[in-house]
Design an enzyme around this catalytic site. Sequence first.
Site, PDB file in Angstrom:
ATOM      1  N   GLU A 124       0.862  -1.184   0.000  1.00 27.00           N
ATOM      2  CA  GLU A 124       0.000   0.000   0.000  1.00 27.00           C
ATOM      3  C   GLU A 124       0.896   1.231   0.000  1.00 27.00           C
ATOM      4  O   GLU A 124       1.269   1.757   1.030  1.00 27.00           O
ATOM      5  CB  GLU A 124      -0.927  -0.009   1.218  1.00 27.00           C
ATOM      6  CG  GLU A 124      -1.980   1.084   1.154  1.00 27.00           C
ATOM      7  CD  GLU A 124      -2.889   1.101   2.368  1.00 27.00           C
ATOM      8  OE1 GLU A 124      -3.760   1.999   2.422  1.00 27.00           O
ATOM      9  OE2 GLU A 124      -2.753   0.242   3.252  1.00 27.00           O
ATOM     10  N   ARG A 141     -20.501  17.233 -10.206  1.00 25.00           N
ATOM     11  CA  ARG A 141     -19.808  17.425 -11.482  1.00 25.00           C
ATOM     12  C   ARG A 141     -18.425  16.771 -11.502  1.00 25.00           C
ATOM     13  O   ARG A 141     -17.758  16.788 -12.535  1.00 25.00           O
ATOM     14  CB  ARG A 141     -19.675  18.932 -11.779  1.00 25.00           C
ATOM     15  CG  ARG A 141     -21.008  19.583 -12.140  1.00 25.00           C
ATOM     16  CD  ARG A 141     -20.870  21.076 -12.389  1.00 25.00           C
ATOM     17  NE  ARG A 141     -20.540  21.804 -11.168  1.00 25.00           N
ATOM     18  CZ  ARG A 141     -21.451  22.198 -10.268  1.00 25.00           C
ATOM     19  NH1 ARG A 141     -22.733  21.925 -10.458  1.00 25.00           N
ATOM     20  NH2 ARG A 141     -21.089  22.857  -9.200  1.00 25.00           N
ATOM     21  N   HIS A 149     -15.044   4.446   9.534  1.00 26.78           N
ATOM     22  CA  HIS A 149     -14.425   4.827   8.267  1.00 26.78           C
ATOM     23  C   HIS A 149     -15.461   5.239   7.224  1.00 26.78           C
ATOM     24  O   HIS A 149     -15.176   6.101   6.384  1.00 26.78           O
ATOM     25  CB  HIS A 149     -13.577   3.671   7.720  1.00 26.78           C
ATOM     26  CG  HIS A 149     -12.249   3.542   8.385  1.00 26.78           C
ATOM     27  ND1 HIS A 149     -12.100   3.005   9.641  1.00 26.78           N
ATOM     28  CD2 HIS A 149     -10.997   3.886   7.963  1.00 26.78           C
ATOM     29  CE1 HIS A 149     -10.826   3.018   9.974  1.00 26.78           C
ATOM     30  NE2 HIS A 149     -10.137   3.543   8.974  1.00 26.78           N
ATOM     31  N   ASP A 180      -8.453  -3.931   7.415  1.00 26.09           N
ATOM     32  CA  ASP A 180      -7.421  -2.890   7.529  1.00 26.09           C
ATOM     33  C   ASP A 180      -6.812  -2.927   8.935  1.00 26.09           C
ATOM     34  O   ASP A 180      -6.503  -1.898   9.526  1.00 26.09           O
ATOM     35  CB  ASP A 180      -8.007  -1.511   7.226  1.00 26.09           C
ATOM     36  CG  ASP A 180      -6.933  -0.477   6.882  1.00 26.09           C
ATOM     37  OD1 ASP A 180      -5.792  -0.875   6.578  1.00 26.09           O
ATOM     38  OD2 ASP A 180      -7.228   0.729   6.948  1.00 26.09           O
ATOM     39  N   LEU A 228      -7.375   8.991  11.121  1.00 30.72           N
ATOM     40  CA  LEU A 228      -7.561   7.552  11.231  1.00 30.72           C
ATOM     41  C   LEU A 228      -6.330   6.822  10.707  1.00 30.72           C
ATOM     42  O   LEU A 228      -5.766   7.183   9.673  1.00 30.72           O
ATOM     43  CB  LEU A 228      -8.790   7.103  10.445  1.00 30.72           C
ATOM     44  CG  LEU A 228     -10.155   7.498  11.036  1.00 30.72           C
ATOM     45  CD1 LEU A 228     -11.277   7.138  10.069  1.00 30.72           C
ATOM     46  CD2 LEU A 228     -10.384   6.829  12.377  1.00 30.72           C
TER      47      LEU A 228
END
Length: 389
Positions: free
Chosen positions: A130, A228, A252, A277, A310
Amino acid sequence: MSLIAYTGAAIFDGTTRRHAHALLIEGAQVQGVIPEHDLPAHAEIQHLNGGLICPGFVDLQVNGGGGVMFNDAQTPATLRKMRDAHASLGTTAILPTLITDTPQATEAAIEAVEAAIRGGLEGILGLHLEGPHLSLARKGAHDPALIRPMEDADLATLLQAAKRLPLLKVTLAPESVTAAQIKALSSAGVLVSLGHSDADFETCAKAAEAGARCVTHLFNAMSQLGSRSPGLVGAALTLDSLSAGVIADGIHVHPQSLRAAFAAKTAQTGALFLVSDAMAVAGTQLAGFTLNARQINRRDGRLTLADGTLAGADLDLPTALRNLVNWGISSEDQALKMVTAIPATLAGQAPLYGSLTAGSRADFLHFPDLLNGAPAVWRGGIPVATTPI
């Protein structure tokens, strides 16, 4: 090696729930799920008093557990401790995740996973990197000093790792790499996942066209859905080719946002699946830990940096599953698919993991009550000591 038949409980095999059936196990392998009236005469019967049998859960985003983080020490011993902590909670197959770190730590992580798998450490699916090729604007708890665009040397390292490991998942921001780099990775079998990105919809769509197939922790650390500017959230919800992991802890992502995501992805090829996670505290009573020399605090179900950002989740997959069902977002069986067959299939590990069919690993759970209490856990046909949930 005796044939064992587990009876007396409903059986969810990864796709279908069956009643009045038995799960046949021989050694570390599933032999099949058959009607109870067809049991072989020589089978040893283990009768369960109701409840549900299902495959062991599969988690494609596990940063730590058992008091350790993969970022702290990239060794087979760390992987074993993480694996055992999550198995005690009901997750018998994990994808260890290295959060943004140095090139040296990345190479050490590749070597550790390769050595662990070569040494027979079952339940380790491969490696999830990650970062570090993320967006500074959407860095979350990742160390900004280590985030950088992908260079030729990085690509070469990843392509070589894809040859060495059964599964390599890479989370990257499409604005920090080129479409050619994504295509090279996906062509080599890498599971490219978009995340920690501030990219617009068009950039994300081009990344999907180049071979990205996944989105990391949907809604978190990414460009949001606007009237948009659909952003990465809009790409995840509307592009058929993209699956997405979700952290269903109610922190989350708001439950109603998850409800909207489920409605959007119902008819799509790409699927939603659950991830924990999880960090070092999983399976422990620890009050905190460190990540890249920064203190992470655990309080009221949250893991945060000192500024409140977080930093991973204080969550296990059985709890995530129960949240989806209790919030009225998902049926039990659909939620079960999201922690078994769906992630295993995305990872290219089905039906060995995430299923209870002939030839699958004998990794399975028995819930006396799916929505309450910890499951009994078997890994490779052997009972595992469990941690209360």
